[in-house]
Design an enzyme around this catalytic site. Structure first.
Site, PDB file in Angstrom:
ATOM      1  N   GLY A   1      30.590  99.109  70.330  1.00 10.04           N
ATOM      2  CA  GLY A   1      30.747  98.461  69.031  1.00 10.04           C
ATOM      3  C   GLY A   1      30.887  96.967  69.216  1.00 10.04           C
ATOM      4  O   GLY A   1      30.993  96.469  70.340  1.00 10.04           O
ATOM      5  N   GLY A   2      30.905  96.263  68.105  1.00 11.57           N
ATOM      6  CA  GLY A   2      31.045  94.815  68.144  1.00 11.57           C
ATOM      7  C   GLY A   2      32.490  94.384  68.331  1.00 11.57           C
ATOM      8  O   GLY A   2      33.404  95.217  68.423  1.00 11.57           O
TER       9      GLY A   2
ATOM     10  N   SER B   1      35.744  95.707  66.221  1.00  9.55           N
ATOM     11  CA  SER B   1      35.214  96.817  65.423  1.00  9.55           C
ATOM     12  C   SER B   1      36.160  98.004  65.381  1.00  9.55           C
ATOM     13  O   SER B   1      36.021  98.884  64.535  1.00  9.55           O
ATOM     14  CB  SER B   1      33.867  97.266  65.996  1.00  9.55           C
ATOM     15  OG  SER B   1      34.030  97.738  67.332  1.00  9.55           O
TER      16      SER B   1
ATOM     17  N   SER C   1      38.278 100.009  70.828  1.00  7.64           N
ATOM     18  CA  SER C   1      39.363 100.294  71.776  1.00  7.64           C
ATOM     19  C   SER C   1      40.369 101.252  71.166  1.00  7.64           C
ATOM     20  O   SER C   1      40.864 102.158  71.845  1.00  7.64           O
ATOM     21  CB  SER C   1      40.059  99.000  72.196  1.00  7.64           C
ATOM     22  OG  SER C   1      39.208  98.202  72.991  1.00  7.64           O
TER      23      SER C   1
ATOM     24  N   HIS D   1      47.280  95.447  73.293  1.00  8.20           N
ATOM     25  CA  HIS D   1      46.741  96.690  73.829  1.00  8.20           C
ATOM     26  C   HIS D   1      47.858  97.527  74.449  1.00  8.20           C
ATOM     27  O   HIS D   1      47.930  98.744  74.252  1.00  8.20           O
ATOM     28  CB  HIS D   1      45.664  96.393  74.879  1.00  8.20           C
ATOM     29  CG  HIS D   1      44.316  96.122  74.295  1.00  8.20           C
ATOM     30  ND1 HIS D   1      43.259  96.983  74.442  1.00  8.20           N
ATOM     31  CD2 HIS D   1      43.854  95.090  73.547  1.00  8.20           C
ATOM     32  CE1 HIS D   1      42.193  96.499  73.815  1.00  8.20           C
ATOM     33  NE2 HIS D   1      42.527  95.335  73.270  1.00  8.20           N
ATOM     34  N   ARG D   2      48.728  96.889  75.217  1.00 10.80           N
ATOM     35  CA  ARG D   2      49.800  97.629  75.885  1.00 10.80           C
ATOM     36  C   ARG D   2      50.766  98.249  74.878  1.00 10.80           C
ATOM     37  O   ARG D   2      51.254  99.356  75.075  1.00 10.80           O
ATOM     38  CB  ARG D   2      50.548  96.689  76.832  1.00 10.80           C
ATOM     39  CG  ARG D   2      49.782  96.408  78.122  1.00 10.80           C
ATOM     40  CD  ARG D   2      50.511  95.409  78.989  1.00 10.80           C
ATOM     41  NE  ARG D   2      49.837  95.225  80.268  1.00 10.80           N
ATOM     42  CZ  ARG D   2      50.051  94.211  81.081  1.00 10.80           C
ATOM     43  NH1 ARG D   2      50.924  93.274  80.745  1.00 10.80           N
ATOM     44  NH2 ARG D   2      49.397  94.124  82.221  1.00 10.80           N
TER      45      ARG D   2
ATOM     46  N   ARG E   1      50.106  99.391  71.984  1.00 12.90           N
ATOM     47  CA  ARG E   1      49.489 100.558  71.348  1.00 12.90           C
ATOM     48  C   ARG E   1      49.535 101.795  72.220  1.00 12.90           C
ATOM     49  O   ARG E   1      49.541 102.917  71.715  1.00 12.90           O
ATOM     50  CB  ARG E   1      48.027 100.267  70.997  1.00 12.90           C
ATOM     51  CG  ARG E   1      47.779  99.415  69.790  1.00 12.90           C
ATOM     52  CD  ARG E   1      46.375  99.675  69.265  1.00 12.90           C
ATOM     53  NE  ARG E   1      45.360  99.609  70.279  1.00 12.90           N
ATOM     54  CZ  ARG E   1      44.573  98.565  70.493  1.00 12.90           C
ATOM     55  NH1 ARG E   1      44.733  97.477  69.784  1.00 12.90           N
ATOM     56  NH2 ARG E   1      43.638  98.603  71.423  1.00 12.90           N
TER      57      ARG E   1
END
Length: 400
Positions: free
Chosen positions: A229-230, A233, A236, A271-272, A274
């Site tokens: 994906g872009g 988007s 992840s 990110h972490r 999540r």
């Protein structure tokens, strides 16, 4: 042990009364779900909900033989009228065992949130676990003697509950996993089926009757999935969702730490936050080695940063170096990765960026990266059972 799901929705049902959201609008008519309630062998009712008598009749059952009514969670709102002939509804204290006149044994399972889970064992030995909305079992540490035949739980709202059960082998390869308490946060239709299939679970319509311990084909779980994906988007997030019911996952970060880059550090931090605490992170671009070894599922995020690292190492940005051997070295590196994806025995979800749909890069190096990433994406996709394109947070299956 025969189990009939009189409802499969959240306590307020689906659609929620007077809710204007898009999900509730899509759940009208045949897509509606009553509040979750389970009828076990026509003798035990788990959760008393409005219209239980009519729901049972529509499913070809009667509540006249029910000898026990148990509640799993506080039932807010107006009091539900007790149908004639049913015993009063109650709850079993955590850890206590109740033996019914029908021969069923019911053990109350402690939760980490308000509510009670119930483990039901039939006279023939089949075992069912039913968890309340928003709840996960508490205090699970040691492996159990044998997995449950059937687990009915809030898979969408509490995927970590399934991970906890898998960690102690209470959910095994032959366990049938049914998602209930479905609310307007759950995606509609095929998207719900796809997300649940990634967890080895499925949803069924209200009124469905299942047999605990009966022969059934487990939900297919793809071994290799590519998510593309872009930028921003949601790719992840989608990749993480596909592994959130596993007790152990190795998150492979190919972007490194980039010391001194505050903006990159903020991205990594999001990110972490999540990811489940039980996941382990490895910052490496040595993907072939990880894919070739045994171990828990891998989430590789992402292939575009891996390719950037490889192009750095072979000096692919320089035209002379590219012509003098850089291109051959890059092809060898990508071929090694593709072969590792093909031969891996691990469950793996790979994330990549979709390029080539926008403005043509102004430099030769930019165009080279775009072309090589497109080739890599196509080669890896060819080796994956499932390929997903994420656009504006919506998932479009391209394969599988």
């Amino acid at each position: 042990m025969e189990l009939t799901l009189l409802g499969t929705g959240a306590p307020d049902g689906l659609p929620r009364p007077d809710c204007p959201c898009a999900r509730c609008a899509l759940a009208r008519g045949a897509g509606g779900r009553a509040a979750t309630a389970l009828l076990v062998d026509d003798a035990l009712l788990l959760d008393l909900t409005p219209g239980a008598v009519f729901a049972a009749a529509r499913a070809g059952h009667s509540l006249t033989g029910v000898r026990q009514v148990l509640l799993t969670h506080p039932h807010d709102g107006p009091a539900v009228e007790l149908p004639a002939g049913l015993p009063p509804a109650g709850r079993v204290p955590d850890g206590r065992v109740l033996t019914l006149i029908s021969g069923h044994r019911v053990r109350a399972v402690p939760m980490d949130a308000p509510g009670t889970g119930y483990e039901v064992t039939s006279p023939e030995g089949a075992r069912l676990l039913y968890l309340p909305p928003g709840g996960a079992p508490a205090g699970l540490t040691d492996p159990v003697a044998e997995p449950y035949d059937l687990v009915v739980a809030d898979v969408v709202g509490r995927p970590d509950a399934v991970a906890r059960l898998r960690a102690v082998e209470a959910v095994g390869p032959a366990t049938e996993l049914i998602a209930v308490h479905l609310d307007h946060d759950a995606p509609p239709g095929p998207e719900l089926e796809r997300r649940l299939a990634a967890a080895g679970a499925r949803a069924v319509p209200d009124g469905t009757t299942l047999t605990a311990g009966g022969h059934h084909a487990p939900a297919p779980v793809p071994r290799r999935t590519l998510v593309t994906g872009g930028a921003r988007s949601g790719k992840s997030v989608e990749a993480e969702r596909r592994l959130e019911t596993y007790p152990e996952v190795v998150y492979v970060a190919t972007g490194g730490t980039r010391n001194g880059d505050a903006e990159w550090a903020a991205r990594v931090g999001l990110h972490r936050e999540r990811r489940p605490a039980a996941w382990r992170t490895e910052e490496t671009c040595e993907l072939a080695e990880l894919l070739s070894s045994d171990g828990p599922p891998l989430l590789i995020d992402c292939l575009s940063l891996w390719l950037t690292d490889l192009m750095d190492r072979v000096d692919a940005w320089d035209d002379a170096a590219w012509a003098g051997g850089g291109e051959r070295a890059l092809r060898a590196g990508t071929a090694e990765l593709v072969a590792a994806v093909r031969g891996t025995r691990r469950t793996v979800v790979l994330v990549t960026n979709e390029t080539g749909s926008g403005v043509v890069p102004a430099t030769a190096a930019g165009r080279r990266f775009r072309d090589e990433l497109g080739r890599l994406n196509a080669a890896v996709a060819e080796e994956c059972e499932q390929v997903l394109l994420v656009v504006a947070g919506q998932v479009l299956p391209l394969r599988g």
